[in-house]
Scaffold this motif. Structure first.
Motif, short mmCIF file in Angstrom:
data_model
loop_
_atom_site.label_atom_id
_atom_site.label_comp_id
_atom_site.label_asym_id
_atom_site.label_seq_id
_atom_site.Cartn_x
_atom_site.Cartn_y
_atom_site.Cartn_z
N ARG A 40 -34.60 -89.98 22.31
CA ARG A 40 -36.03 -90.38 21.57
C ARG A 40 -36.24 -88.28 21.34
O ARG A 40 -37.11 -88.17 19.91
CB ARG A 40 -36.84 -90.96 22.60
N GLU A 41 -35.55 -87.59 22.36
CA GLU A 41 -36.03 -86.32 21.37
C GLU A 41 -34.96 -85.36 22.16
O GLU A 41 -34.03 -85.99 23.07
CB GLU A 41 -36.98 -85.77 22.18
N GLY A 42 -34.60 -83.83 21.44
CA GLY A 42 -33.40 -83.43 21.35
C GLY A 42 -33.93 -81.94 21.28
O GLY A 42 -34.96 -81.46 20.82
N TYR A 43 -32.40 -81.10 21.07
CA TYR A 43 -32.75 -79.64 20.58
C TYR A 43 -30.94 -79.76 19.13
O TYR A 43 -31.03 -80.07 19.46
CB TYR A 43 -32.03 -78.77 21.42
N ALA A 44 -32.37 -78.90 18.44
CA ALA A 44 -32.03 -78.62 17.39
C ALA A 44 -30.83 -78.18 17.26
O ALA A 44 -29.78 -77.39 18.33
CB ALA A 44 -32.43 -77.72 16.62
N ASN A 45 -29.79 -78.74 16.36
CA ASN A 45 -28.20 -78.46 16.12
C ASN A 45 -27.64 -77.97 17.50
O ASN A 45 -26.47 -77.95 17.95
CB ASN A 45 -27.44 -76.88 15.95
N HIS A 46 -28.42 -79.34 18.95
CA HIS A 46 -27.04 -79.42 20.49
C HIS A 46 -26.85 -80.82 20.56
O HIS A 46 -26.16 -81.80 20.86
CB HIS A 46 -27.81 -78.95 20.86
N THR A 47 -28.36 -81.83 20.27
CA THR A 47 -28.79 -82.94 20.68
C THR A 47 -28.11 -83.69 19.91
O THR A 47 -27.86 -84.28 18.42
CB THR A 47 -29.51 -83.31 20.94
N VAL A 48 -26.88 -84.97 20.07
CA VAL A 48 -26.33 -85.64 19.21
C VAL A 48 -27.07 -87.02 19.57
O VAL A 48 -26.88 -87.70 20.94
CB VAL A 48 -24.64 -85.95 19.88
N PHE A 49 -27.47 -87.05 18.29
CA PHE A 49 -28.70 -88.63 18.46
C PHE A 49 -27.70 -89.53 17.81
O PHE A 49 -26.71 -89.75 17.17
CB PHE A 49 -29.99 -88.84 17.41
#
Length: 111
Positions: A40-49
């Motif tokens: 549901r949340e993540g880090y820019a340019n890092h987390t693959v949704f």
């Protein structure tokens, strides 16, 4: 626009009594599904949704086309959604998003 779930007869008549006629059926839109995003949340340019559009059903006709899914995201200040993938028959997509802040993910399902 033609109403969904209806049959229409198109007839073209010419002088002298000749005519051509065809019948069109407009399917009802897909229904019953949802869109699920993980995480549901993540880090820019890092987390693959990972996005999954499950539970969608096409209209009940034998002539119904396969479902097509188009995933997109929308930033609050933008005028229109931006595509995450071109329309395709897979009910899932995955993407790492840049530094956009809060975004809304959506899917358009066509049958």
């Amino acid at each position: 626009a033609l109403a969904a779930g209806r049959t229409f007869v198109l007839r073209l008549a010419a002088n002298g009594g000749a005519f051509a006629q065809t019948t069109l059926w407009t399917p009802s839109p897909p229904s019953g599904g949802g869109l699920f995003v993980s995480p549901r949340e993540g880090y820019a340019n890092h987390t693959v949704f990972r996005m999954s559009a499950s539970g969608w059903e096409a209209s009940r006709s034998a002539d119904a086309l396969p479902l097509i899914y188009a995933f997109s995201y929308h930033q609050p200040q933008a005028d229109a959604p931006s595509p995450l993938s071109p329309p395709h028959p897979r009910p899932w997509a995955k993407a790492a998003l840049g530094s956009l802040g809060a975004v809304e993910v959506s899917v358009r399902v066509c049958g």
